[in-house]
Scaffold this active site. Structure first.
Site, PDB file in Angstrom:
ATOM      1  N   GLN A 288       0.855  -1.194   0.000  1.00 56.45           N
ATOM      2  CA  GLN A 288       0.000   0.000   0.000  1.00 56.45           C
ATOM      3  C   GLN A 288       0.890   1.243   0.000  1.00 56.45           C
ATOM      4  OE1 GLN A 288      -2.122   1.711   3.400  1.00 56.45           O
ATOM      5  NE2 GLN A 288      -4.044   1.327   2.307  1.00 56.45           N
TER       6      GLN A 288
ATOM      7  N   TYR B 276      -5.961  11.094   3.905  1.00 60.82           N
ATOM      8  CA  TYR B 276      -4.580  11.321   3.514  1.00 60.82           C
ATOM      9  C   TYR B 276      -4.530  12.112   2.203  1.00 60.82           C
ATOM     10  CZ  TYR B 276      -3.578   8.134   7.321  1.00 60.82           C
ATOM     11  OH  TYR B 276      -3.497   7.561   8.573  1.00 60.82           O
TER      12      TYR B 276
ATOM     13  N   ARG C  36      -7.740   2.214  -2.597  1.00 57.89           N
ATOM     14  CA  ARG C  36      -8.579   2.141  -1.399  1.00 57.89           C
ATOM     15  C   ARG C  36      -9.256   3.478  -1.148  1.00 57.89           C
ATOM     16  NH1 ARG C  36      -7.469   0.734   5.020  1.00 57.89           N
ATOM     17  NH2 ARG C  36      -9.023  -0.926   5.102  1.00 57.89           N
TER      18      ARG C  36
ATOM     19  N   GLY D 111      -9.545  -6.616   9.520  1.00 55.16           N
ATOM     20  CA  GLY D 111      -8.373  -6.015  10.121  1.00 55.16           C
ATOM     21  C   GLY D 111      -8.160  -6.447  11.556  1.00 55.16           C
ATOM     22  N   ARG D 112      -9.024  -6.023  12.450  1.00 54.44           N
ATOM     23  CA  ARG D 112      -8.846  -6.325  13.865  1.00 54.44           C
ATOM     24  C   ARG D 112      -8.887  -7.822  14.125  1.00 54.44           C
ATOM     25  NH1 ARG D 112     -13.218  -1.655  15.554  1.00 54.44           N
ATOM     26  NH2 ARG D 112     -12.079   0.083  14.620  1.00 54.44           N
TER      27      ARG D 112
END
Length: 365
Positions: free
Chosen positions: A99, A181, A228, A321-322
């Site tokens: 990424q 971002y 993404r 993810g988690r």
């Protein structure tokens, strides 16, 4: 229904063994110079049973970093250090993507190479959030507005990082255009008030990301480039009066490029946080329907809800993810209905093995 997650799928010409992905997760275990470590290789080897591994956000330049100990792909030393990490992530048949990341105004002068405030599309500071410094939370600074030459330099940095990713053994790259971002800052009118060809109309605000895709496509085939997006998130003050039209236009614009995938973050996730429901949130299904290529959906999913997204045709692949942090052998646990371990907050973003590679696993990695 969860068996749907174990059907093979083709992505960028590669056959993946399942539809479960390890999404990019910042863990801050690189060296201070941005070189990956042996500990990172161990972490990714533990989670290599995913069909697709998207390695953590990896900055394209020192200017693009916000926090210490995140990896980079801008130096030869970093490329060399990534190779064993990528090999570890591929050890069980997964495709592995990098990424590519530039944080824009989410950085701070204390971590900028020249000691001055970070760059952004416009000189608009983040006001509703605080910067996480080593000494605690402090206000974000007013960023410097990027010049046309500065934008061109960052475009080149993404192309160089894509070439470096290829040299390090990655199968592809993902552009991090989510979570407020740099790409997100260009896209949203609340953070982009430029009056040149990069601001104003939606078409102009899409220009930067399209220029980066053109440049990255010269370094790596576009069918090995994903992107993404977090369309419903206003995390870090990326706001726009009509996000649905904005991101719908972007998805339609991406279709002719034949990208590897469109990666959508579910509306209930903002950055690293879970958030409440928003009546103006954009269902992932709405944007997935506009995409001509494979779609990944990530954020707060269970095996059951993820399998339903696949069955309904909303998603081709699904990210956890988690759950993947806390359960290194997550696909095995899903397939066999095994108990799932809970996530520990200690050690998420810094430290050594604790909270990183010490989670129990049923399968030996």
């Amino acid at each position: 229904m969860s068996e749907r997650l174990f059907e093979p799928v083709v992505l960028g010409g590669q056959v993946l063994p399942n539809r479960i992905i390890l999404p990019p997760l910042t863990r801050s275990r690189a060296n201070e110079d941005g070189t990956p470590t042996e500990l990172m290789a161990r972490y990714y080897r533990q989670r290599a049973s995913a069909g697709l591994v998207i390695c953590e956000g990896t900055v394209v330049s020192p200017q693009g970093a916000s926090y210490a100990r995140v990896p980079g792909l801008y130096s030869r030393e970093q490329v060399d250090a990534w190779r064993p990490v990528v090999a570890a992530a591929k050890s069980n048949g997964a495709a592995v993507y990098a990424q590519l990341w530039h944080v824009g105004r989410q950085a701070h002068s204390s971590v900028q190479p020249d000691g001055l405030p970070p760059f952004a599309p416009s000189a608009i500071p983040i006001v509703d959030w605080k910067y996480r410094s080593p000494h605690g939370r402090i206000p974000f600074e007013r960023p410097r507005e990027l010049s046309i030459d500065g934008i061109a330099e960052i475009v080149d940095q993404f192309a160089r990082a894509a070439r470096n990713a290829r040299d390090a053994g990655f199968d592809g790259v993902e552009l991090h255009a989510a979570n407020g971002y740099l790409f997100d800052q260009f896209l949203n009118s609340g953070s982009n008030v430029r009056t040149d060809k990069y601001g104003g109309s939606v078409e102009n605000r899409l220009r930067f990301i399209k220029e980066v895709l053109d440049a990255v496509g010269n370094a790596m085939p576009l069918n090995r480039v994903g992107i993404r997006l977090s369309p419903s998130s206003s995390w870090m003050d990326v706001t726009d009066p009509d996000k649905k039209s904005l991101y719908s236009a972007l998805v339609r614009d991406l279709n002719p490029r034949g990208l590897s995938y469109l990666h959508l973050v579910e509306p209930g996730i903002a950055g690293s946080l879970s958030v409440g429901s928003d009546p103006e949130a954009i269902p992932s299904a709405d944007l997935a329907e506009l995409s001509d290529g494979p779609v990944i959906v990530t954020g707060g999913l269970s095996a059951e809800t993820a399998a339903a997204l696949v069955a309904e045709g909303v998603a081709d692949l699904v990210g956890f993810g988690r759950l993947f942090i806390a359960n290194p052998d997550l696909p095995h646990r899903f397939r066999h209905g095994s108990d799932l371990a809970g996530l520990r907050s200690a050690g998420l973003y810094s430290g050594a093995e604790a909270g990183y590679t010490d989670y129990p696993h049923i399968l030996t990695p």
